[in-house]
Write a protein that holds these residues in place. Structure first.
Motif, PDB file in Angstrom:
ATOM      1  N   TYR A  10      -4.286   2.731   7.626  1.00 23.47           N
ATOM      2  CA  TYR A  10      -2.846   2.478   7.634  1.00 23.47           C
ATOM      3  C   TYR A  10      -2.642   0.974   7.670  1.00 23.47           C
ATOM      4  O   TYR A  10      -3.261   0.279   8.480  1.00 23.47           O
ATOM      5  CB  TYR A  10      -2.190   3.125   8.855  1.00 23.47           C
ATOM      6  CG  TYR A  10      -2.234   4.628   8.802  1.00 23.47           C
ATOM      7  CD1 TYR A  10      -1.143   5.343   8.318  1.00 23.47           C
ATOM      8  CD2 TYR A  10      -3.355   5.327   9.214  1.00 23.47           C
ATOM      9  CE1 TYR A  10      -1.182   6.732   8.260  1.00 23.47           C
ATOM     10  CE2 TYR A  10      -3.406   6.708   9.160  1.00 23.47           C
ATOM     11  CZ  TYR A  10      -2.316   7.408   8.686  1.00 23.47           C
ATOM     12  OH  TYR A  10      -2.359   8.774   8.619  1.00 23.47           O
TER      13      TYR A  10
ATOM     14  N   VAL B 172       4.994   1.058   5.981  1.00 21.99           N
ATOM     15  CA  VAL B 172       3.593   1.317   6.297  1.00 21.99           C
ATOM     16  C   VAL B 172       3.025   2.103   5.125  1.00 21.99           C
ATOM     17  O   VAL B 172       3.677   3.016   4.606  1.00 21.99           O
ATOM     18  CB  VAL B 172       3.452   2.126   7.606  1.00 21.99           C
ATOM     19  CG1 VAL B 172       1.992   2.505   7.846  1.00 21.99           C
ATOM     20  CG2 VAL B 172       4.002   1.335   8.784  1.00 21.99           C
TER      21      VAL B 172
ATOM     22  N   LYS C  25      -0.539   4.135   3.549  1.00 19.66           N
ATOM     23  CA  LYS C  25      -1.794   4.788   3.888  1.00 19.66           C
ATOM     24  C   LYS C  25      -2.705   4.727   2.672  1.00 19.66           C
ATOM     25  O   LYS C  25      -2.289   5.063   1.561  1.00 19.66           O
ATOM     26  CB  LYS C  25      -1.526   6.243   4.293  1.00 19.66           C
ATOM     27  CG  LYS C  25      -2.759   7.023   4.676  1.00 19.66           C
ATOM     28  CD  LYS C  25      -2.356   8.451   5.070  1.00 19.66           C
ATOM     29  CE  LYS C  25      -3.540   9.313   5.393  1.00 19.66           C
ATOM     30  NZ  LYS C  25      -3.114  10.692   5.753  1.00 19.66           N
TER      31      LYS C  25
ATOM     32  N   LYS D  98       3.342   6.372   1.630  1.00 15.86           N
ATOM     33  CA  LYS D  98       4.054   5.257   2.290  1.00 15.86           C
ATOM     34  C   LYS D  98       5.264   5.817   3.016  1.00 15.86           C
ATOM     35  O   LYS D  98       5.732   6.927   2.727  1.00 15.86           O
ATOM     36  CB  LYS D  98       4.506   4.219   1.273  1.00 15.86           C
ATOM     37  CG  LYS D  98       5.575   4.740   0.332  1.00 15.86           C
ATOM     38  CD  LYS D  98       6.036   3.718  -0.653  1.00 15.86           C
ATOM     39  CE  LYS D  98       7.115   4.360  -1.533  1.00 15.86           C
ATOM     40  NZ  LYS D  98       7.369   3.645  -2.731  1.00 15.86           N
TER      41      LYS D  98
END
Length: 159
Positions: free
Chosen positions: A137, A146, A148, A158
């Motif tokens: 992450y 964020v 991934k 995301k």
């Protein structure tokens, strides 16, 4: 895991401090390997101290890995360090918009990252963490999200 922003007070009540200014100048993050070594991510713009200081819990300095620069195994503005499931070091670099993988002995393994705002692109990656499946992450700072990724940089999702 909480990230320390000062180096280091171990135990309560206070027992000892590890890391001396000459070896852990401008610490920004730490990771602890399975073998008990402490990896201190240090950053200072235009400084030879930018890199990763390796120390033991007994405060033995084991040398620095990485350096200031833009090449493989180098950093410009590193902000976060984590251990992957194979006990390799993973470092996010906000200035270079990339994620770097290195062994605990300093051997460069890989890097990935492309600046942008599309899926899988990153703009000033900051905090990083692994899940139980080995996915990474990444806090994508300037895109306010964020993302991934797999450990080899394949975009997964995301938010």
């Amino acid at each position: 895991m909480a990230r320390p922003h000062a180096l280091f007070r171990l135990g309560f009540p206070y027992l000892k401090t590890i890391g001396m200014r000459r070896t852990t100048n401008y610490p920004v993050d730490v990771a602890i390997g399975r073998e008990g070594r402490v990896y201190v991510l240090c950053q200072q713009e235009i400084s030879a101290n930018t890199g990763i200081a390796r120390i033991t819990l007994d405060d033995d300095f084991l040398g620095q890995i990485g350096s200031l620069g833009k090449g493989d195994g180098q950093f410009t503005w590193p902000v976060s360090i984590a251990m992957d499931p194979d006990d390799n070091l993973v470092i996010s670099d906000t200035a270079l918009h990339r994620i770097t993988f290195m062994t605990t002995e300093g051997e460069f393994l890989s890097k990935w990252g492309e600046q942008g705002s599309g899926d899988g692109q990153i703009d000033r990656p900051a905090g990083i963490a692994f899940d139980d499946d080995g996915n990474l992450y990444v806090v994508d700072s300037l895109n306010h999200r964020v993302q991934k990724f797999t450990s080899d940089g394949k975009f997964l999702m995301k938010w």
